[in-house]
Structures are given as C-alpha cells and as structure tokens.
Scaffold this motif. Sequence first.
Motif, mmCIF file in Angstrom:
data_model
loop_
_atom_site.group_PDB
_atom_site.id
_atom_site.type_symbol
_atom_site.label_atom_id
_atom_site.label_comp_id
_atom_site.label_asym_id
_atom_site.label_seq_id
_atom_site.Cartn_x
_atom_site.Cartn_y
_atom_site.Cartn_z
ATOM 1 N N LEU A 1 0.832 -1.196 0.000
ATOM 2 C CA LEU A 1 0.000 0.000 0.000
ATOM 3 C C LEU A 1 0.869 1.250 0.000
ATOM 4 N N ALA A 2 0.524 2.226 -0.837
ATOM 5 C CA ALA A 2 1.179 3.532 -0.825
ATOM 6 C C ALA A 2 0.178 4.569 -0.346
ATOM 7 N N ILE A 3 0.615 5.404 0.588
ATOM 8 C CA ILE A 3 -0.210 6.503 1.094
ATOM 9 C C ILE A 3 0.430 7.806 0.637
ATOM 10 N N MET A 4 -0.323 8.585 -0.120
ATOM 11 C CA MET A 4 0.195 9.824 -0.693
ATOM 12 C C MET A 4 -0.575 11.026 -0.157
ATOM 13 N N GLY A 5 0.083 12.172 -0.202
ATOM 14 C CA GLY A 5 -0.566 13.399 0.223
ATOM 15 C C GLY A 5 0.456 14.505 0.364
ATOM 16 N N ALA A 6 -0.003 15.727 0.323
ATOM 17 C CA ALA A 6 0.877 16.877 0.475
ATOM 18 C C ALA A 6 1.404 16.957 1.900
ATOM 19 N N SER A 7 2.429 17.766 2.110
ATOM 20 C CA SER A 7 2.942 17.998 3.451
ATOM 21 C C SER A 7 1.822 18.536 4.335
ATOM 22 N N GLY A 8 1.668 17.940 5.526
ATOM 23 C CA GLY A 8 0.615 18.366 6.437
ATOM 24 C C GLY A 8 -0.733 17.724 6.196
ATOM 25 N N SER A 9 -0.799 16.777 5.277
ATOM 26 C CA SER A 9 -2.085 16.144 4.948
ATOM 27 C C SER A 9 -2.528 15.128 5.989
ATOM 28 N N GLY A 10 -1.577 14.635 6.801
ATOM 29 C CA GLY A 10 -1.909 13.646 7.822
ATOM 30 C C GLY A 10 -1.343 12.267 7.550
ATOM 31 N N LYS A 11 -0.603 12.117 6.462
ATOM 32 C CA LYS A 11 -0.140 10.774 6.089
ATOM 33 C C LYS A 11 0.867 10.198 7.094
ATOM 34 N N GLN B 1 -3.177 2.353 -3.887
ATOM 35 C CA GLN B 1 -2.745 3.720 -3.624
ATOM 36 C C GLN B 1 -3.861 4.502 -2.943
ATOM 37 N N ILE B 2 -3.499 5.144 -1.838
ATOM 38 C CA ILE B 2 -4.446 5.964 -1.077
ATOM 39 C C ILE B 2 -3.940 7.400 -1.073
ATOM 40 N N ILE B 3 -4.844 8.333 -1.248
ATOM 41 C CA ILE B 3 -4.500 9.748 -1.191
ATOM 42 C C ILE B 3 -5.213 10.383 -0.001
ATOM 43 N N ILE B 4 -4.445 11.090 0.824
ATOM 44 C CA ILE B 4 -4.987 11.815 1.977
ATOM 45 C C ILE B 4 -4.917 13.312 1.706
ATOM 46 N N GLN B 5 -5.986 13.974 2.044
ATOM 47 C CA GLN B 5 -6.044 15.424 1.889
ATOM 48 C C GLN B 5 -6.763 16.012 3.101
ATOM 49 N N ASP B 6 -6.100 16.942 3.771
ATOM 50 C CA ASP B 6 -6.689 17.599 4.953
ATOM 51 C C ASP B 6 -7.197 16.591 5.976
ATOM 52 N N GLY B 7 -6.428 15.523 6.178
ATOM 53 C CA GLY B 7 -6.762 14.545 7.207
ATOM 54 C C GLY B 7 -7.810 13.523 6.838
ATOM 55 N N ARG B 8 -8.253 13.535 5.586
ATOM 56 C CA ARG B 8 -9.271 12.583 5.135
ATOM 57 C C ARG B 8 -8.762 11.780 3.940
ATOM 58 N N ILE B 9 -9.201 10.530 3.847
ATOM 59 C CA ILE B 9 -8.910 9.729 2.655
ATOM 60 C C ILE B 9 -9.858 10.165 1.544
ATOM 61 N N VAL B 10 -9.288 10.672 0.461
ATOM 62 C CA VAL B 10 -10.115 11.171 -0.642
ATOM 63 C C VAL B 10 -10.053 10.245 -1.858
ATOM 64 N N GLN B 11 -9.119 9.285 -1.821
ATOM 65 C CA GLN B 11 -9.027 8.337 -2.940
ATOM 66 C C GLN B 11 -8.412 7.042 -2.457
ATOM 67 N N ASP B 12 -8.936 5.912 -2.909
ATOM 68 C CA ASP B 12 -8.433 4.591 -2.543
ATOM 69 C C ASP B 12 -8.596 3.700 -3.760
ATOM 70 N N GLU B 13 -7.483 3.436 -4.442
ATOM 71 C CA GLU B 13 -7.554 2.694 -5.700
ATOM 72 C C GLU B 13 -6.613 1.493 -5.666
ATOM 73 N N THR B 14 -7.093 0.384 -6.191
ATOM 74 C CA THR B 14 -6.266 -0.810 -6.342
ATOM 75 C C THR B 14 -5.832 -0.923 -7.794
ATOM 76 N N GLN B 15 -4.511 -1.168 -7.991
ATOM 77 C CA GLN B 15 -3.983 -1.261 -9.338
ATOM 78 C C GLN B 15 -4.293 -2.622 -9.940
ATOM 79 N N GLU B 16 -4.623 -2.619 -11.217
ATOM 80 C CA GLU B 16 -4.891 -3.886 -11.910
ATOM 81 C C GLU B 16 -3.592 -4.637 -12.160
#
Length: 227
Positions: free
Chosen positions: A36-46, A212-227
């Motif tokens: 699993l990869a967790i992505m997000g900008a600095s300060g996003s909560g990751k 791949q999960i994307i965090i923005q402002d402390g919330r998960i906004v995207q959760d995708e599994t790669q084919e």
Amino acid sequence: MPIIELKNISKEYRNDTVVTPALKNIDLSVEEGEFLAIMGASGSGKTTLLHLIGCMDVPTGGTYRFDGKDMTAADEKQRAKIRGKEVAFVFQNFALIRENTVFENAEMPLIAQKVPRRERKRRVETALQAVGIADLARKRPEHISGGQKQRTAIARALACGARVLLADEPTGALDSAAGAEIMQLFSRLNAEGKTVIVITHDSRVAAYAHRQIIIQDGRIVQDETQE
C-alpha cells in the motif's frame, strides 16, 4: 480478517487552547500481504496515520485493531510489544547509529527483545543476506552509500521478524537509481509475504504499490487498487 483495521479514526493535537485536527473519520482496512502507498501533500496527515498504524501514537477517537487486537484500548507496554515484534519502521533518514557497524545496527531490536546471541547472529546474517549487503556487515554507516544505509535499515526491520514494514519516504534521501533499487527490494519482500505500507509524495514510488491511497486535509479522498 484484516491485519490492520481502522474505523472512524480521528487525531487531534492540542496546544493550550488551540486544537489542530490531523486525521478525520479515517476508515482503512489492510489485508496481510498487501503493498500500500499513502500519498498526500505535506501536512495532509499521512505521517500521523503511519505513526498510528505503527503504535507510535494513539488516536483521539475511533478504533484501531491490529491482527484483531484492539490497540486503542492497549497500554504502552502492549503497544511497544507490537512495535518491537509485529511492525517495523524504515525512515527517510535511515535512523542508524553512526558508531555501530551495519551488523550492530541491524541487531539492536533483537538485543532489546533479549534474543539470545546465537539466534541474533543467525537472524541478522539472514537479513543482511536478504537485502544484499552481507559483505558490509563490519562497515560503519559513514563508509557506505545512502542506498546501502537504507538496506541496513530494512535488514534491521527484517531481523526483528516484523510482519508489517512501515516506510516513511524511504527514497527521499536517495538518488533516483538507489531509490528504484530500494523500491524493487520492497516489491520482492512483499512478494515473499510481507505487508508493506509506504508513505510518499512521489508518484513513481507509489507506482510500485498494488494499492494507492490519497490523503487530503486529514481525510482519505481516494483509494484505488492497481490492476
């Protein structure tokens, strides 16, 4: 049953009268053997999320279960047991002791666990062999490359027998070639059964993960599994 299960997790930091929310209503399940990869900008909560998963911190609200055990109700001794044996961190800055050799750095968690010397030697030698630096066992960190330092940190995680590897920007201090080698190593360890969770801001690093999960402002906004 997921090895990692977070339900409605929140985390707040308080400073006098100021409350800063870091995570908000996080729901996340990770099966054993996932990458699993967790992505997000600095300060996003990751990074806060990674520390909660690794039992280095506790949530303000919600429930966290590791392998079915309720970590939100656990005391520090119980959380330390998880940190020592079940999960291991790999940091951007390697977190090696400069006075110690590669072998001694990889051995440290086993000493803390009071593993007998002969067993420590076997496990560290196996781990160093697994990450391809057995020939560097007597070198000190100042005499090896950045990629080799990160391999030492990964060997330390393997030697302690952790089922889950938590990597916080593991390629951030490396050049692109060394970074690719480290991610290929994580891919191989995952193929051998390790659960791998990587924090990154680099889409090239995240591409190695199956999810791949994307965090923005402390919330998960995207959760995708790669084919």
